[in-house]
Design a protein around this motif. Structure first.
Motif: not given
Lengths: 284, 266
Positions: A93-95, A136-139, A173-176, A188-196
């Motif tokens: 979610v973002g705005g 966990v994936v961040m936009t 988002n990237l820092l988080f 065992g958790l992996r987090a990613y950030a995506v540049d759409p």
């Protein structure tokens, strides 16, 4: 059946991810802004995968009260129906806002929606993601480059610039993402950030002024369909082996801003905990 | 510095609250929306080292205001500044609105403002300077068809501020009337501004700038603050042109944008 939770799931990139992953056989839980858009998205996702399970719920995630409500509502469902496991949480979610505007807490809306909403929801759902050794994936966005965090005025109240607020929130988002990996990678958790990339969505036409809306309407014509970036999310969520690194565009790892440091990540994490009145350490 | 803010959990109230907290002022916040007040107190306390007290109150209800005042008197709180933000408007022409709504505009924008102003002025720290702020509106500058009650209620506050300022100037009370154009306070407000097209972008004021300047001007003892050059020019027209001509032009403009606003809202 593995469960995927997606925020901002009723339009644009979020809806494309929901449809894609539903067709892959995942149980999709989507969160959208209005009851009406949720019912519409539910029909669309169901149509693309008639045998699958999907559930859409409405919440105004920029309000912390709403994040807590939706987490309270989802928890029993996750425990009873999803085996207490969430395979992936996609904080999409973002705005965009043309003006400085605040949430109920008096927080600047882009910062609250684009960063804090995901930060708080992740903390609430963390036990279930950890139970699945999930992702966990961040936009985020490539526009996170070229800015730094304004620590002395993170809501930018003193010098508001809509684009700067957007870029800063995407850097958040990237820092988080980075800090999530540092804290929970060993569990065992992996987090990613995506540049759409540039995508044909309505992000710049919602709750913006006529100038921003006009500029975005022209700009988005050069964008790709939301189904294109959806493939990157699909890649990150469905690979058996954890993809390496944590910042992706077009299913490939990318380089990120030099502002994405451990120091900044820890500092933002601590500040966000204070602004949400939570402690991540509480989960076990 | 102790500040009381009415209508604190609305868009402008929140922004003024943040502005005051950033300056280190201690705050007493009131609003009819109890949940909103609690969220705002949390948000302020997590960011700034100031004391924040809140109490929900319906300012149009005498008994409720007495309860608020009794609460203040229990703790002997005295104030240095009052920000009268609470106010509202309902969309639609006079006959299209319910009688109740029309009277609520007057009851809140005027009667409730006088009620709380009288009460807080009596509780000001004696011998110290006191700042009294009324949030009027650009709508106070001319009669506005389709917003007739609202515009007239804001005109009341503007005239009242001028007169009271003169009356109390030797008693350490400075009165300021703020007359902003459009402010992005709610999702509806954003839609409304968009419906006005380029007019909306031109007359819309940046809320964080308006709040900062409001406190600066209140402290400097200014009388009236009309934010933005475009709005000051519009205000000048209001003084120069015949009122019958202004009402005719404004009627056309609001007929058009109210139609579009209803479209976007739907």
């Amino acid at each position: 059946m593995k469960t995927i939770i997606i925020t901002g799931a009723t339009s644009g990139i979020g809806l494309a991810i929901a449809t894609t992953l539903a067709m892959d056989g995942y149980r999709v839980i989507g969160i959208g802004h209005s009851e009406q858009s949720c019912r519409k998205a539910e029909q669309l996702v169901h149509a693309s995968d008639p045998t699958g399970e999907c559930l859409f719920k409405a919440a105004d995630l920029m309000q912390q009260r709403e994040v807590h409500r939706i987490a309270d509502e989802l928890e029993p469902y996750i425990v009873q129906t999803c085996g207490g496991k969430v395979h992936a949480l996609i904080n999409n979610v973002g705005g965009v806002r043309s003006w400085y505007a605040t949430t109920e807490e008096g927080y600047e809306q882009q910062f609250a929606l684009n960063h804090l909403a995901g930060f708080l929801l992740t903390s609430r759902l963390l036990p279930y993601v950890l139970a699945a050794r999930g992702r966990v994936v961040m936009t985020s966005s490539n526009s996170h480059k070229g800015v730094s965090i304004h620590w002395d005025d993170i809501m930018l109240e003193r010098s508001y610039n809509p684009l700067l607020a957007y870029k800063q929130s995407k850097l958040c988002n990237l820092l988080f993402t980075k800090e999530l990996n540092s804290r929970y990678g060993s569990l065992g958790l992996r987090a990613y950030a995506v540049d759409p990339g540039l995508v044909q969505t309505d992000i710049g036409n919602k709750q913006t002024g006529s100038m921003v809306s006009l500029i975005w309407s022209i700009r988005k014509r050069f964008g790709v369909a939301p189904s294109i970036p959806a493939q990157t999310y699909r890649y990150l969520c469905t690979q058996q082996e954890y993809p390496s690194g944590f910042y992706y565009y077009g299913c490939k790892e990318q380089s990120y801003s030099h502002q994405v440091t451990d120091d900044n990540a820890r500092r933002l994490f601590a500040l966000s905990e204070r602004l949400c009145a939570i402690t991540y350490g509480d989960v076990s | 510095m102790n500040v009381l803010i009415t209508g604190a959990s609305g868009g402008l109230g929140r922004a003024l609250t943040i502005e005051c907290a950033r300056r280190g002022y201690h705050l007493f916040l009131t609003d009819i929306n109890k949940t909103g007040l609690e969220s705002l107190r949390n948000g302020v306390e997590r960011q700034f080292p100031v004391v924040v007290a809140t109490m929900a109150c319906d300012l149009t209800d005498d008994t409720d205001v007495d309860r608020l005042l009794a609460h203040l008197d229990t703790y002997g709180i005295q104030f240095d500044m009052l920000l009268n933000v609470a106010g509202l408007d309902f969309e639609g022409g006079f006959l299209e609105q319910s009688r109740k709504n029309v009277l609520t505009i007057v009851s809140l924008n005027i009667c409730a403002t006088l009620r709380i102003t009288h009460a807080i002025l009596s509780r000001r720290a004696i011998g110290k300077s006191f700042s009294l702020v009324f949030v009027s509106s650009l709508a106070s500058q001319y009669p506005i068809p389709l917003k007739a009650t609202y515009a007239a209620s804001k005109r009341f506050l503007l005239d009242f501020a001028y007169a009271l300022g003169e009356e109390l100037k030797n008693r350490h009370v400075h009165v300021l009337a703020v007359c902003p154009g459009g402010l992005v306070t709610t999702r509806d407000a954003m839609d409304g501004i968009k419906a006005q097209g380029i007019w909306g972008d031109m007359t819309t004021n940046r809320i964080e700038v308006v709040t900062r300047n409001t406190i600066d001007r209140a402290l400097a003892g200014k009388l009236v603050y009309i934010p933005g050059i475009a709005n000051r020019i519009l205000s000048l027209f209001g003084h120069l042109l015949p009122r019958t001509f202004i009402t005719m032009v404004l009627y056309k403009r609001w007929t058009r944008s109210q139609g579009k606003w209803l479209d976007i809202g739907a």
